[in-house]
Motif scaffolding. Structure first.
Motif, mmCIF file in Angstrom:
data_model
loop_
_atom_site.group_PDB
_atom_site.id
_atom_site.type_symbol
_atom_site.label_atom_id
_atom_site.label_comp_id
_atom_site.label_asym_id
_atom_site.label_seq_id
_atom_site.Cartn_x
_atom_site.Cartn_y
_atom_site.Cartn_z
ATOM 1 N N HIS A 77 -20.195 62.576 5.356
ATOM 2 C CA HIS A 77 -20.231 61.537 4.322
ATOM 3 C C HIS A 77 -21.466 61.713 3.444
ATOM 4 O O HIS A 77 -21.397 61.547 2.217
ATOM 5 C CB HIS A 77 -20.211 60.147 4.968
ATOM 6 N N VAL A 78 -22.590 62.051 4.056
ATOM 7 C CA VAL A 78 -23.829 62.278 3.295
ATOM 8 C C VAL A 78 -23.633 63.443 2.331
ATOM 9 O O VAL A 78 -24.001 63.354 1.157
ATOM 10 C CB VAL A 78 -25.023 62.543 4.246
ATOM 11 N N GLU A 79 -23.017 64.522 2.812
ATOM 12 C CA GLU A 79 -22.784 65.686 1.958
ATOM 13 C C GLU A 79 -21.852 65.331 0.800
ATOM 14 O O GLU A 79 -22.092 65.716 -0.347
ATOM 15 C CB GLU A 79 -22.197 66.838 2.776
ATOM 16 N N LYS A 80 -20.801 64.581 1.092
ATOM 17 C CA LYS A 80 -19.869 64.150 0.039
ATOM 18 C C LYS A 80 -20.597 63.266 -0.978
ATOM 19 O O LYS A 80 -20.458 63.452 -2.186
ATOM 20 C CB LYS A 80 -18.686 63.398 0.655
ATOM 21 N N ALA A 81 -21.352 62.296 -0.489
ATOM 22 C CA ALA A 81 -22.084 61.389 -1.387
ATOM 23 C C ALA A 81 -23.059 62.176 -2.264
ATOM 24 O O ALA A 81 -23.170 61.906 -3.461
ATOM 25 C CB ALA A 81 -22.824 60.322 -0.576
ATOM 26 N N LEU A 82 -23.724 63.147 -1.666
ATOM 27 C CA LEU A 82 -24.695 63.933 -2.433
ATOM 28 C C LEU A 82 -24.017 64.755 -3.526
ATOM 29 O O LEU A 82 -24.366 64.641 -4.695
ATOM 30 C CB LEU A 82 -25.479 64.864 -1.504
ATOM 31 N N PHE A 83 -23.028 65.555 -3.152
ATOM 32 C CA PHE A 83 -22.470 66.514 -4.097
ATOM 33 C C PHE A 83 -21.333 65.985 -4.969
ATOM 34 O O PHE A 83 -21.085 66.532 -6.035
ATOM 35 C CB PHE A 83 -22.031 67.787 -3.361
ATOM 36 N N GLU A 84 -20.665 64.924 -4.532
ATOM 37 C CA GLU A 84 -19.548 64.399 -5.324
ATOM 38 C C GLU A 84 -19.886 63.114 -6.065
ATOM 39 O O GLU A 84 -19.209 62.767 -7.027
ATOM 40 C CB GLU A 84 -18.330 64.182 -4.431
ATOM 41 N N TRP A 85 -20.906 62.397 -5.609
ATOM 42 C CA TRP A 85 -21.252 61.132 -6.243
ATOM 43 C C TRP A 85 -22.590 61.206 -6.968
ATOM 44 O O TRP A 85 -22.669 60.959 -8.162
ATOM 45 C CB TRP A 85 -21.311 60.002 -5.224
ATOM 46 N N VAL A 86 -23.648 61.507 -6.207
ATOM 47 C CA VAL A 86 -25.005 61.412 -6.747
ATOM 48 C C VAL A 86 -25.364 62.593 -7.651
ATOM 49 O O VAL A 86 -25.824 62.401 -8.777
ATOM 50 C CB VAL A 86 -26.036 61.267 -5.600
ATOM 51 N N ALA A 87 -25.174 63.801 -7.163
ATOM 52 C CA ALA A 87 -25.570 64.980 -7.954
ATOM 53 C C ALA A 87 -24.910 65.026 -9.332
ATOM 54 O O ALA A 87 -25.601 65.291 -10.313
ATOM 55 C CB ALA A 87 -25.302 66.266 -7.173
ATOM 56 N N PRO A 88 -23.595 64.754 -9.444
ATOM 57 C CA PRO A 88 -23.001 64.810 -10.787
ATOM 58 C C PRO A 88 -23.639 63.830 -11.788
ATOM 59 O O PRO A 88 -23.676 64.097 -12.977
ATOM 60 C CB PRO A 88 -21.529 64.450 -10.552
ATOM 61 N N VAL A 89 -24.151 62.726 -11.277
ATOM 62 C CA VAL A 89 -24.771 61.717 -12.136
ATOM 63 C C VAL A 89 -26.244 62.047 -12.404
ATOM 64 O O VAL A 89 -26.740 61.808 -13.504
ATOM 65 C CB VAL A 89 -24.641 60.309 -11.486
ATOM 66 N N CYS A 90 -26.929 62.646 -11.425
ATOM 67 C CA CYS A 90 -28.388 62.799 -11.510
ATOM 68 C C CYS A 90 -28.899 64.197 -11.820
ATOM 69 O O CYS A 90 -30.053 64.339 -12.229
ATOM 70 C CB CYS A 90 -29.011 62.357 -10.182
ATOM 71 N N TYR A 91 -28.101 65.230 -11.628
ATOM 72 C CA TYR A 91 -28.651 66.591 -11.696
ATOM 73 C C TYR A 91 -29.226 66.972 -13.051
ATOM 74 O O TYR A 91 -30.159 67.774 -13.122
ATOM 75 C CB TYR A 91 -27.625 67.627 -11.242
#
Length: 120
Positions: A39-53
């Motif tokens: 879940h952490v990996e999904k949240a990082l790469f599918e939710w947070v990273a697309p918005v913050c990178y």
């Protein structure tokens, strides 16, 4: 740490990976340990990273102390809603973005997942 952590708490902690400041991996891991690693990996790469990178792509990033919790969550919700109704071509571009993000932030994920693998 409070065991009643939500996805908002997780996303807020993960967004610290994208600020122009020293990353506190221990803090992020303390929050992330309340969730399954998948879940952490999904949240990082599918939710947070697309918005913050994109904050990491500029010479002088606009965000260096932290992302604002509520606006971060709103942006993530907007992204997920948009992606849920995406065309095939858009889904393909989303897949390419995921590939890029996983490669671009592989070192951060390795460091964080190593901390998550440790007990407590």
């Amino acid at each position: 740490m409070d065991q009643q952590l939500s996805d908002i708490d997780l996303c807020e902690a993960l967004s610290d990976l994208f600020v122009d400041n020293e990353v506190d991996f221990e803090y992020i891991a303390r929050v992330a340990r309340a969730f399954p690693i998948t879940h952490v990996e999904k949240a990082l790469f599918e939710w947070v990273a697309p918005v913050c990178y994109t904050n990491t792509l500029t010479p002088v990033p606009p965000i260096w102390t932290g992302f604002e919790r509520d606006s971060l969550w709103a942006e993530i919700q907007s992204l997920l809603a948009e992606e849920a109704k995406a065309s095939f071509a858009r889904k393909l571009s989303i897949a390419f973005r995921q590939f890029y993000l996983k490669r671009q932030f592989a070192d951060e994920w390795r460091r964080l997942s190593a901390l998550l693998a440790e007990k407590g």
